[in-house]
Design a protein around this motif. Structure first.
Motif, PDB file in Angstrom:
ATOM      1  N   UNK A   1     -15.572 -10.857   9.375  1.00 51.89           N
ATOM      2  CA  UNK A   1     -15.574 -11.620   8.124  1.00 51.89           C
ATOM      3  C   UNK A   1     -16.951 -11.592   7.460  1.00 51.89           C
TER       4      UNK A   1
ATOM      5  N   UNK B   1      -9.617   1.535   1.869  1.00 53.70           N
ATOM      6  CA  UNK B   1      -9.587   2.280   3.119  1.00 53.70           C
ATOM      7  C   UNK B   1     -10.448   3.525   3.072  1.00 53.70           C
ATOM      8  N   UNK B   2     -11.021   3.850   4.233  1.00 49.11           N
ATOM      9  CA  UNK B   2     -11.673   5.132   4.394  1.00 49.11           C
ATOM     10  C   UNK B   2     -10.637   6.230   4.571  1.00 49.11           C
TER      11      UNK B   2
ATOM     12  N   UNK C   1     -15.860  -8.480   4.202  1.00 46.95           N
ATOM     13  CA  UNK C   1     -14.818  -8.256   5.197  1.00 46.95           C
ATOM     14  C   UNK C   1     -14.689  -6.768   5.494  1.00 46.95           C
TER      15      UNK C   1
ATOM     16  N   UNK D   1       0.840  -1.185   0.000  1.00 43.02           N
ATOM     17  CA  UNK D   1       0.000   0.000   0.000  1.00 43.02           C
ATOM     18  C   UNK D   1       0.878   1.239   0.000  1.00 43.02           C
TER      19      UNK D   1
ATOM     20  N   UNK E   1     -11.797  -7.035  13.383  1.00 37.03           N
ATOM     21  CA  UNK E   1     -12.208  -7.285  12.018  1.00 37.03           C
ATOM     22  C   UNK E   1     -13.470  -8.121  12.008  1.00 37.03           C
TER      23      UNK E   1
ATOM     24  N   UNK F   1      -8.391  -8.103  16.738  1.00 33.75           N
ATOM     25  CA  UNK F   1      -7.105  -7.966  16.070  1.00 33.75           C
ATOM     26  C   UNK F   1      -5.995  -7.953  17.099  1.00 33.75           C
TER      27      UNK F   1
ATOM     28  N   UNK G   1      -1.359  -6.922  -4.870  1.00 32.77           N
ATOM     29  CA  UNK G   1      -1.512  -8.082  -3.988  1.00 32.77           C
ATOM     30  C   UNK G   1      -0.849  -9.272  -4.655  1.00 32.77           C
TER      31      UNK G   1
ATOM     32  N   UNK H   1     -11.644  -9.666  -1.689  1.00 30.88           N
ATOM     33  CA  UNK H   1     -10.768 -10.808  -1.969  1.00 30.88           C
ATOM     34  C   UNK H   1      -9.316 -10.501  -1.651  1.00 30.88           C
ATOM     35  N   UNK H   2      -9.078  -9.798  -0.567  1.00 28.59           N
ATOM     36  CA  UNK H   2      -7.709  -9.551  -0.126  1.00 28.59           C
ATOM     37  C   UNK H   2      -7.293  -8.102  -0.202  1.00 28.59           C
ATOM     38  N   UNK H   3      -7.583  -7.458  -1.343  1.00 30.32           N
ATOM     39  CA  UNK H   3      -7.245  -6.042  -1.509  1.00 30.32           C
ATOM     40  C   UNK H   3      -8.164  -5.222  -0.613  1.00 30.32           C
ATOM     41  N   UNK H   4      -7.583  -4.407   0.253  1.00 33.06           N
ATOM     42  CA  UNK H   4      -8.406  -3.615   1.176  1.00 33.06           C
ATOM     43  C   UNK H   4      -8.588  -2.197   0.663  1.00 33.06           C
TER      44      UNK H   4
ATOM     45  N   UNK I   1      -4.331   0.816  -2.106  1.00 30.88           N
ATOM     46  CA  UNK I   1      -3.789  -0.491  -2.471  1.00 30.88           C
ATOM     47  C   UNK I   1      -3.001  -0.396  -3.767  1.00 30.88           C
TER      48      UNK I   1
ATOM     49  N   UNK J   1      -4.186  -3.582  13.750  1.00 25.14           N
ATOM     50  CA  UNK J   1      -5.573  -4.005  13.606  1.00 25.14           C
ATOM     51  C   UNK J   1      -6.264  -4.072  14.964  1.00 25.14           C
TER      52      UNK J   1
ATOM     53  N   UNK K   1      -8.448  -0.143  12.071  1.00 26.40           N
ATOM     54  CA  UNK K   1      -7.038  -0.016  12.403  1.00 26.40           C
ATOM     55  C   UNK K   1      -6.804   1.309  13.103  1.00 26.40           C
TER      56      UNK K   1
END
Lengths: 109, 110
Positions: B50, B101-102, B31, A35, B48, B58, A48, B96-99, A45, B45, B35
């Motif tokens: 799911x 963020x706000x 998800x 990131x 979290x 976390x 990945x 799917x893994x890539x987060x 991001x 973290x 943080x």
């Protein structure tokens, strides 16, 4: 210490040069992410890479993953002043995410 | 526009006064995660989730609560804030893994 530790902590280069940042982690992972964060803002991001992949490219970014050494590297080629930011690696395993302390990259025009 | 929103963006409060930071995503992600980021450090973290009604601790959950009653919202609750909870807080969601963020909430507890 934290899982996901970047090296170096700070990096200063000239525009046009390549920048390489490294990340080490301690436990098994599902994937590893990189990131970018501009000062005080949210993280964006970049890329990945999954645990069964060894290398991935996206534009000027190249990420490698060596699960035997529990390490990853991020290479930014032909850097630009706009690449100046902090870069973080993050590992994920079953919902738990762990971020490193980051590498602060300064690209001088 | 696909996004994660947080409110408030800035908050100054006093020790012991309960507060809630809201987080909402419009991407139908299962998800979500909270943080905190302290100066010169990466993100740690807090909690979290799911999926709806499923939350887990976390690395730094002490002093925080969360709930996930619906997919799009994941509020962070500080029942009795203390000065050591002064920090920059980020909410994130992922499919799917890539987060994603706000923009962050900068909290100061006096």
């Amino acid at each position: 210490s934290q899982q996901g530790e970047e090296d170096p902590q700070a990096l200063s280069i000239q525009e046009g040069e390549n920048a390489t940042m490294n990340c080490s982690y301690k436990t098994s992972i599902n994937n590893l992410q990189w990131y970018r964060q501009n000062s005080g803002r949210g993280l964006v991001h970049l890329i990945l890479i999954r645990s069964n992949e060894r290398e991935k490219h996206s534009g000027r970014l190249r990420v490698t993953l060596d699960t035997s050494k529990k390490s990853s590297s991020l290479l930014i080629t032909a850097s630009r002043a706009a690449d100046t930011a902090s870069y973080f690696c993050a590992t994920s395993n079953a919902g738990k995410s762990t971020f490193g302390d980051g590498t602060t990259l300064t690209v001088k025009p | 526009e696909a996004q994660v929103t947080q409110n408030p963006r800035y908050l100054i409060t006093v020790t012991g006064k309960k507060l809630t930071v809201t987080c909402s995503q419009n991407m139908n992600h299962e998800y979500m995660s909270w943080y905190r980021q302290d100066p010169g450090l990466g993100l740690r973290q807090i909690y979290y989730s799911m999926n709806v009604e499923v939350t887990d601790k976390g690395d730094v959950p002490e002093g925080y609560k969360v709930s996930r009653k619906e997919k799009r919202n994941f509020p962070l609750i500080l029942e009795s804030p203390s000065p050591n909870q002064t920090s920059l807080y980020f909410c994130a969601s992922s499919l799917s893994g890539e987060q994603f963020f706000g923009p962050g909430t900068r909290l100061t507890v006096l």
